[in-house]
Scaffold this active site. Structure first.
Site, short mmCIF file in Angstrom:
data_model
loop_
_atom_site.label_atom_id
_atom_site.label_comp_id
_atom_site.label_asym_id
_atom_site.label_seq_id
_atom_site.Cartn_x
_atom_site.Cartn_y
_atom_site.Cartn_z
N ASN A 129 22.60 -61.11 17.41
CA ASN A 129 21.18 -60.82 17.27
C ASN A 129 20.55 -60.67 18.66
O ASN A 129 20.40 -61.65 19.38
CB ASN A 129 20.52 -61.97 16.49
N CYS B 221 11.73 -60.51 17.36
CA CYS B 221 12.67 -59.45 16.95
C CYS B 221 11.95 -58.18 16.51
O CYS B 221 12.51 -57.10 16.56
CB CYS B 221 13.55 -59.93 15.80
N HIS C 137 17.63 -54.91 10.80
CA HIS C 137 17.72 -55.95 11.83
C HIS C 137 19.11 -56.59 11.74
O HIS C 137 19.59 -56.91 10.65
CB HIS C 137 16.63 -56.99 11.56
#
Ligand code: ACO
Length: 328
Positions: free
Chosen positions: A284, A113, A254
């Site tokens: 996500n 990520c 995030h």
């Protein structure tokens, strides 16, 4: 020294949208659990045959259009991704070829990520050395190809999408990147992994288990490490940017879990209306969360001149990072 500036952003995601209600039909889950525990309502999921470059290229084109440059102007392409079209050539080289960015050189950063923020850091260091370069940083994943639809604890969390930004040290316009800080802890890598696509478990092995191709996550442990490390690295990024935490006016975090985002907002005493959230419609997207959110926040008017913007991210590796941008 001329500052690194972000001169354009872009983003793209698959057209196919999968809602929580769609997931209810294929696994033992429900909209209420997913919404309460994560904030996610739907996500974009690639159809068979759709791949990283199908989204990276349009995202890159949007970013270059906003920056007022052509692919031929690019000196470097950095792709933060876990899911390039092919292992070799890299995602960066695929994007380079499709854009006809013949003057550039291209490569991937594998930091889950955190890939986009890692890419920002590399670009920033490069631009200090040679400010007149044009650098394309792409971040994103088609992570659904690694989702085990039998594992409700991870399957509901992820979605696909890619974002991009153009950075340069040349010129007087663009949003100033004041600092980027990174961290990682490989000793905790087992908490979030895809075991089966490396040399430790090659597909050619006799005992190769196709289930090793899936993301496995110890959610509760990751939750704790995500908050701790995003908080610490964010303070470091603010310190190195020469600003006090009170000066942060907007946060682009995030997008892994709304509860994590709310805890970060509380920690930095920034009200939720000044924290960008699009997790409800993306889930996500791994390395895509920060650049997609940055692009939507920029285009939608969430970011305004004078804003001091904190980006903060956490992902597999474990890896994490934060950046401070002065919006112009
Ligand atoms: N639907 C319904 N019930 C579910 C689901 C689901 N989809 N998934 C799990 N449950 C159940 C569990 O079985 C468990 O039931 P039990 O109590 O009867 O055993 C219960 O819900 C609670 O499960 P937990 O895993 O403890 O739930 P938690 O509140 O921790 O939420 C979550 C799980 C959302 C994954 C959370 O831990 C989280 O967000 N973790 C962090 C994720 C993250 O930040 N990732 C970032 C990096 S991602 C990357 O790098 C690619």
């Amino acid at each position: 020294m001329s500052p690194t500036r972000i001169t354009g952003t872009g983003s793209a995601a698959p057209r196919n949208v999968v809602t929580n209600q769609d997931l209810e039909k294929i696994m033992d889950t429900n909209d209420e659990w997913i919404t309460q525990r994560t904030g996610i309502k739907s996500r974009h999921i690639a159809l068979p045959g759709e791949k990283f470059s199908d989204f990276a290229v349009p995202a890159a084109r949007q970013a270059m259009a906003l920056a007022g440059i052509d692919a031929a102007d690019l000196d470097m392409i950095i792709c933060g991704t876990l899911t390039p079209d092919t292992r070799m050539p890299s995602g960066g080289c695929c994007v380079q070829a499709l854009l006809d960015a013949d003057r550039a050189f291209a490569f991937d950063v594998c930091a889950a990520c955190s890939g986009f923020v890692y890419g920002l850091s590399i670009a920033d260091r490069e631009l200090r050395f040679r400010p007149d370069q044009q650098i394309l940083v792409v971040g994103g994943d088609v992570v659904s190809h690694h989702v085990d639809w039998r594992d409700r604890a991870t399957a509901v969390l992820f979605g696909d999408g890619v974002g991009a930004a153009v950075l340069t040290g040349a010129g007087e316009t663009g949003h100033r990147l004041l600092s980027v800080e990174l961290g990682s802890n490989g000793k905790l890598g087992e908490l979030l992994n895809i075991r089966g696509i490396g040399s430790a478990a090659p597909v050619t092995a006799k005992d190769y288990d196709p289930d090793d191709n899936y993301i496995r996550m110890q959610g509760r442990e990751i939750f704790k490490h995500a908050i701790k490390n995003m908080v610490e690295i964010s303070y470091r990024a603010m310190k190195n940017a020469g600003i006090e935490p009170e000066q942060i006016t907007k946060i682009i975090p995030h997008q892994a879990n709304l509860r994590i985002i709310e805890m970060l907002a509380k920690q930095f005493r920034v009200p939720m209306e000044r924290v960008f959230v699009n997790i409800q419609s993306y889930g996500n997207t791994s390395a895509g969360t920060i650049p997609i959110a940055l692009d939507e926040a920029a285009r939608g008017g969430f970011l305004e001149p004078g804003d001091m913007v904190l980006l903060t991210v956490f992902g597999g590796g474990l890896t994490w990072g934060a950046a401070v941008i002065e919006w112009e």
